[in-house]
Design a protein around this motif. Structure first.
Motif, short mmCIF file in Angstrom:
data_model
loop_
_atom_site.label_atom_id
_atom_site.label_comp_id
_atom_site.label_asym_id
_atom_site.label_seq_id
_atom_site.Cartn_x
_atom_site.Cartn_y
_atom_site.Cartn_z
N ASP A 279 2.00 7.44 -3.93
CA ASP A 279 2.02 5.93 -4.60
C ASP A 279 0.80 5.87 -5.70
OD1 ASP A 279 4.25 5.48 -3.11
OD2 ASP A 279 3.10 4.22 -1.86
N ALA A 280 -0.41 6.14 -5.38
CA ALA A 280 -1.47 5.93 -6.43
C ALA A 280 -1.12 6.73 -7.39
CB ALA A 280 -2.73 6.45 -5.75
N VAL A 281 -0.74 8.02 -7.35
CA VAL A 281 -0.40 8.75 -8.71
C VAL A 281 0.69 8.11 -9.44
CG1 VAL A 281 0.77 10.88 -9.36
CG2 VAL A 281 -1.18 10.95 -7.61
N SER A 282 1.81 7.72 -8.96
CA SER A 282 2.91 7.25 -9.35
C SER A 282 2.38 5.93 -10.07
CB SER A 282 3.91 6.68 -8.25
OG SER A 282 4.92 5.82 -8.83
N ARG A 283 1.65 5.05 -9.54
CA ARG A 283 1.11 3.58 -10.05
C ARG A 283 0.13 4.04 -11.38
NH1 ARG A 283 -1.57 2.29 -5.94
NH2 ARG A 283 0.13 1.60 -4.80
N SER A 284 -0.68 4.79 -11.18
CA SER A 284 -1.68 5.25 -12.33
C SER A 284 -0.94 5.70 -13.61
CB SER A 284 -2.66 6.24 -12.17
OG SER A 284 -2.20 7.56 -11.79
N LEU A 285 0.33 6.76 -13.28
CA LEU A 285 1.21 7.11 -14.31
C LEU A 285 1.83 5.68 -15.29
CD1 LEU A 285 3.44 10.05 -13.22
CD2 LEU A 285 1.48 10.10 -14.78
N TYR A 286 2.31 4.78 -14.38
CA TYR A 286 2.93 3.79 -14.83
C TYR A 286 2.11 2.76 -15.57
CZ TYR A 286 5.77 -0.46 -14.81
OH TYR A 286 6.53 -1.53 -15.27
N LYS A 287 0.94 2.73 -14.88
CA LYS A 287 0.07 1.79 -15.62
C LYS A 287 -0.81 2.16 -16.80
CE LYS A 287 -1.72 -1.88 -12.01
NZ LYS A 287 -2.04 -1.72 -10.75
N ASN A 288 -1.17 3.47 -16.73
CA ASN A 288 -2.15 4.16 -17.58
C ASN A 288 -1.44 4.92 -18.66
OD1 ASN A 288 -4.28 3.31 -16.07
ND2 ASN A 288 -4.60 5.25 -15.19
N VAL A 289 -0.14 5.45 -18.43
CA VAL A 289 0.47 6.12 -19.48
C VAL A 289 1.71 5.45 -19.69
CG1 VAL A 289 1.43 8.40 -20.02
CG2 VAL A 289 -0.44 8.24 -18.31
N GLY A 290 2.16 4.36 -18.87
CA GLY A 290 3.43 3.66 -19.29
C GLY A 290 4.74 4.56 -18.86
N LEU A 291 4.60 5.42 -18.11
CA LEU A 291 5.62 6.20 -17.44
C LEU A 291 6.38 5.65 -16.24
CD1 LEU A 291 4.80 9.98 -17.96
CD2 LEU A 291 6.40 8.61 -19.12
N ALA A 292 7.70 5.32 -16.30
CA ALA A 292 8.37 4.85 -15.31
C ALA A 292 9.21 5.99 -14.77
CB ALA A 292 9.23 3.59 -15.42
N ASP A 293 8.53 7.20 -14.27
CA ASP A 293 9.27 8.36 -13.80
C ASP A 293 8.61 8.19 -12.31
OD1 ASP A 293 9.95 8.87 -16.15
OD2 ASP A 293 8.62 10.55 -16.72
N PHE A 294 9.67 9.30 -11.37
CA PHE A 294 9.45 9.35 -10.00
C PHE A 294 8.36 10.34 -9.86
CE2 PHE A 294 13.78 7.73 -10.14
CZ PHE A 294 13.98 6.58 -9.17
N VAL A 295 7.59 10.17 -8.71
CA VAL A 295 6.67 11.14 -8.36
C VAL A 295 7.22 11.54 -7.05
CG1 VAL A 295 4.24 11.80 -7.76
CG2 VAL A 295 4.74 10.43 -9.82
N SER A 296 7.48 12.74 -6.86
CA SER A 296 8.44 13.14 -5.62
C SER A 296 7.70 14.21 -4.97
CB SER A 296 9.62 13.62 -5.72
OG SER A 296 10.49 12.46 -6.27
N ILE A 297 7.56 14.47 -3.71
CA ILE A 297 6.96 15.44 -2.88
C ILE A 297 8.28 16.14 -2.46
CG2 ILE A 297 6.46 14.31 -0.84
CD1 ILE A 297 3.54 16.15 -1.14
N VAL A 298 8.18 17.44 -2.03
CA VAL A 298 9.48 18.37 -1.74
C VAL A 298 8.91 19.24 -0.59
CG1 VAL A 298 10.60 18.22 -3.92
CG2 VAL A 298 9.35 20.21 -3.34
N ASN A 299 9.89 19.45 0.24
CA ASN A 299 9.70 20.31 1.57
C ASN A 299 9.32 21.59 1.04
OD1 ASN A 299 9.86 21.97 3.62
ND2 ASN A 299 11.44 20.72 4.51
N PRO A 300 8.04 22.05 1.43
CA PRO A 300 7.58 23.48 0.78
C PRO A 300 8.50 24.66 1.32
CG PRO A 300 6.11 22.85 2.50
CD PRO A 300 7.04 21.60 2.09
N ASP A 301 9.44 24.45 2.38
CA ASP A 301 10.19 25.58 2.69
C ASP A 301 11.53 25.44 1.95
OD1 ASP A 301 8.09 26.71 4.32
OD2 ASP A 301 9.20 26.08 6.06
N ASN A 302 11.96 24.12 1.45
CA ASN A 302 13.20 23.99 0.87
C ASN A 302 12.87 22.82 -0.10
OD1 ASN A 302 15.72 23.19 0.40
ND2 ASN A 302 16.40 22.32 2.13
#
Length: 138
Positions: free
Chosen positions: A93-116
């Motif tokens: 969430d912190a990474v996503s918030r900083s992208l939005y606030k500092n860079v103005g990007l409204a993109d998802f930040v997602s973590i995926v299953n390392p095995d899938n």
């Protein structure tokens, strides 16, 4: 005395120095912002996770690669351990918030299953939970 032709007079009138427009900040395209953000994310997860940008879903994907990170993720998936999970999702969430606030990007930040890697475990948008496999898995 010489007569100045009316043509030269007109020319003199129209070639007044133009007022210079105030300098605009260069506009940075979303694609450029995404590329820059990707570089930053790759740096911050270096040795920990593989990061890439999924243009179709407008999402930065994080796949744990280090043994510790992978193990932690798989343990969370297996045990549904909410304490460790909360810590991790807060950092996403912190990474996503900083992208939005500092860079103005409204993109998802997602973590995926390392095995899938096709399976998103958590997704954040503008610093807020967009998807959480623990909550949405019912």
């Amino acid at each position: 005395a010489k007569k100045t032709s009316s043509a030269t007079q007109k020319k003199a009138e129209t070639s007044k120095p133009k007022k210079t427009a105030p300098k605009k900040k260069p506009t940075v395209s979303t694609a450029d912002k995404e590329a820059a953000a990707l570089v930053l994310l790759k740096k911050s997860y270096k040795g920990q996770a593989k990061v890439w940008f999924d243009a179709d879903n407008k999402a930065f994907m994080i796949k744990p690669t280090s043994e510790d990170f992978k193990e932690e993720m798989l343990d969370i998936v297996a045990d549904q351990d909410t304490d460790d999970w909360k810590q991790l999702t807060n950092s996403i969430d912190a990474v996503s918030r900083s992208l939005y606030k500092n860079v103005g990007l409204a993109d998802f930040v997602s973590i995926v299953n390392p095995d899938n890697p096709d399976k998103v475990l958590y997704s954040s948008l503008n610093g807020k939970t967009a998807y959480d496999f623990l909550k949405d898995a019912e």
